[in-house]
Design an enzyme around this catalytic site. Structure first.
Site, PDB file in Angstrom:
ATOM      1  N   CYS A  70      10.908 -19.596  -7.316  1.00 45.89           N
ATOM      2  CA  CYS A  70       9.724 -19.361  -8.334  1.00 45.89           C
ATOM      3  C   CYS A  70       8.573 -19.877  -7.767  1.00 45.89           C
ATOM      4  O   CYS A  70       8.091 -20.267  -7.152  1.00 45.89           O
ATOM      5  CB  CYS A  70       9.878 -21.138  -9.485  1.00 45.89           C
ATOM      6  SG  CYS A  70       8.565 -21.257 -10.214  1.00 45.89           S
ATOM      7  N   GLU A  71       7.542 -18.593  -8.014  1.00 54.57           N
ATOM      8  CA  GLU A  71       6.625 -17.938  -7.510  1.00 54.57           C
ATOM      9  C   GLU A  71       5.179 -18.888  -7.914  1.00 54.57           C
ATOM     10  O   GLU A  71       4.726 -19.121  -7.439  1.00 54.57           O
ATOM     11  CB  GLU A  71       5.945 -17.024  -8.231  1.00 54.57           C
ATOM     12  CG  GLU A  71       6.122 -16.444  -9.584  1.00 54.57           C
ATOM     13  CD  GLU A  71       5.279 -15.183  -9.619  1.00 54.57           C
ATOM     14  OE1 GLU A  71       5.254 -14.609 -10.634  1.00 54.57           O
ATOM     15  OE2 GLU A  71       5.740 -14.071  -8.649  1.00 54.57           O
ATOM     16  N   HIS A  72       5.756 -20.189  -9.310  1.00 52.74           N
ATOM     17  CA  HIS A  72       4.673 -21.118  -9.426  1.00 52.74           C
ATOM     18  C   HIS A  72       4.341 -22.031  -9.391  1.00 52.74           C
ATOM     19  O   HIS A  72       3.394 -22.568  -8.803  1.00 52.74           O
ATOM     20  CB  HIS A  72       4.847 -21.196 -11.036  1.00 52.74           C
ATOM     21  CG  HIS A  72       4.250 -19.806 -11.876  1.00 52.74           C
ATOM     22  ND1 HIS A  72       5.703 -19.221 -12.954  1.00 52.74           N
ATOM     23  CD2 HIS A  72       4.273 -18.388 -11.599  1.00 52.74           C
ATOM     24  CE1 HIS A  72       5.903 -18.137 -13.276  1.00 52.74           C
ATOM     25  NE2 HIS A  72       3.868 -17.578 -12.836  1.00 52.74           N
ATOM     26  N   HIS A  73       6.046 -22.713  -8.560  1.00 54.06           N
ATOM     27  CA  HIS A  73       5.923 -23.744  -7.767  1.00 54.06           C
ATOM     28  C   HIS A  73       6.485 -23.866  -6.709  1.00 54.06           C
ATOM     29  O   HIS A  73       6.696 -25.005  -5.851  1.00 54.06           O
ATOM     30  CB  HIS A  73       6.510 -24.642  -8.661  1.00 54.06           C
ATOM     31  CG  HIS A  73       5.898 -24.966 -10.247  1.00 54.06           C
ATOM     32  ND1 HIS A  73       6.815 -24.551 -11.235  1.00 54.06           N
ATOM     33  CD2 HIS A  73       4.827 -26.202 -10.369  1.00 54.06           C
ATOM     34  CE1 HIS A  73       6.251 -25.149 -12.397  1.00 54.06           C
ATOM     35  NE2 HIS A  73       4.771 -25.858 -11.499  1.00 54.06           N
ATOM     36  N   GLN A 111      12.545 -15.605 -13.065  1.00 58.88           N
ATOM     37  CA  GLN A 111      13.587 -14.957 -13.047  1.00 58.88           C
ATOM     38  C   GLN A 111      13.851 -13.988 -13.704  1.00 58.88           C
ATOM     39  O   GLN A 111      14.759 -13.432 -13.104  1.00 58.88           O
ATOM     40  CB  GLN A 111      14.247 -16.053 -13.877  1.00 58.88           C
ATOM     41  CG  GLN A 111      15.813 -15.712 -14.114  1.00 58.88           C
ATOM     42  CD  GLN A 111      16.140 -17.371 -15.265  1.00 58.88           C
ATOM     43  OE1 GLN A 111      16.062 -17.977 -14.747  1.00 58.88           O
ATOM     44  NE2 GLN A 111      17.878 -17.517 -15.799  1.00 58.88           N
ATOM     45  N   HIS A 139      16.317 -23.939 -13.011  1.00 56.64           N
ATOM     46  CA  HIS A 139      14.870 -24.432 -12.456  1.00 56.64           C
ATOM     47  C   HIS A 139      14.303 -26.012 -12.358  1.00 56.64           C
ATOM     48  O   HIS A 139      13.659 -26.682 -12.575  1.00 56.64           O
ATOM     49  CB  HIS A 139      13.616 -23.880 -12.499  1.00 56.64           C
ATOM     50  CG  HIS A 139      14.149 -22.380 -13.176  1.00 56.64           C
ATOM     51  ND1 HIS A 139      13.510 -20.979 -12.973  1.00 56.64           N
ATOM     52  CD2 HIS A 139      14.679 -21.358 -14.180  1.00 56.64           C
ATOM     53  CE1 HIS A 139      13.786 -19.268 -12.805  1.00 56.64           C
ATOM     54  NE2 HIS A 139      14.452 -20.292 -13.396  1.00 56.64           N
ATOM     55  N   CYS A 141      11.590 -26.956 -11.112  1.00 56.22           N
ATOM     56  CA  CYS A 141      10.169 -26.574 -11.372  1.00 56.22           C
ATOM     57  C   CYS A 141      10.672 -27.605 -12.726  1.00 56.22           C
ATOM     58  O   CYS A 141       9.360 -28.443 -13.252  1.00 56.22           O
ATOM     59  CB  CYS A 141       9.484 -25.819 -10.765  1.00 56.22           C
ATOM     60  SG  CYS A 141      10.180 -24.514 -12.421  1.00 56.22           S
TER      61      CYS A 141
END
Length: 183
Positions: A70-73, A111, A139, A141
């Site tokens: 995940c690019e956010h976490h 995703q 996920h 995250c």
């Protein structure tokens, strides 16, 4: 890699972890190696063959393992992909579906982006009459932090070409759901 290991050491220390213990001394190196493995991979040659038999029915490769970040976490998400297509003049070597999913998955992303990128790559390289991709993933995250909703799966789909037509769409999604429900 030296700069990445130094940054990993700095990150771990700034989080209050003592990395000068026997147990943690190699953690920055291992951490960098793990992310390197998750985020890089070899290029894939999408080998196609002439469709000499004129096969024009749906081809579905189900339960392809998916591992991405995940690019956010920067935490992993893990699941399966179901990839199908309606051949035209060329067919794809079956192992290439898993190789394509693995290649696309090896970068930080959402995703949704992973799902559409797999579909778009197949359209570009194979030029089939239609493509469908369904990705089901958990996920970390979401399951290990925050809401801690363990077992929650996110399902995304991308349909291209004639697989957007109602009957073909229904057939593909039904087969993908059926395959995804198997143990």
């Amino acid at each position: 890699m030296v700069a990445a290991e130094s940054a990993a050491s700095d990150l771990l220390r700034s989080l209050g972890l003592d990395i000068d213990t026997d147990e943690m001394a190699e953690t920055p190196r291992r951490m960098v190696a793990a992310y390197h493995e998750l985020l890089t991979g070899p290029d894939v040659d999408l080998t196609t063959f002439p469709n000499t038999e004129g096969y024009d029915e749906l081809v579905l490769v189900a339960n392809i393992p998916v591992r991405s970040v995940c690019e956010h976490h920067m935490l992993p998400f893990v699941g399966v992909a179901h990839v199908g297509y309606l051949p035209d003049e060329r067919i794809l070597g079956l192992s290439k579906f898993a190789r394509l999913v693995e290649l696309v998955a090896r970068r930080p992303q959402t995703q949704e982006r992973l799902t559409t990128h797999v579909a778009d790559q197949l359209i570009t390289h194979l030029q089939p009459r239609g493509v469908g991709v369904v990705v089901e993933a958990e996920h970390t995250c979401m399951s290990l932090r925050g809401v801690r909703a363990q077992g929650t799966r996110t399902v995304t789909s991308a349909l291209r070409g004639t697989l957007r037509d109602a009957a073909a769409r229904a057939e593909f999604l039904s087969l993908a759901r059926e395959q995804g429900a198997r143990p």
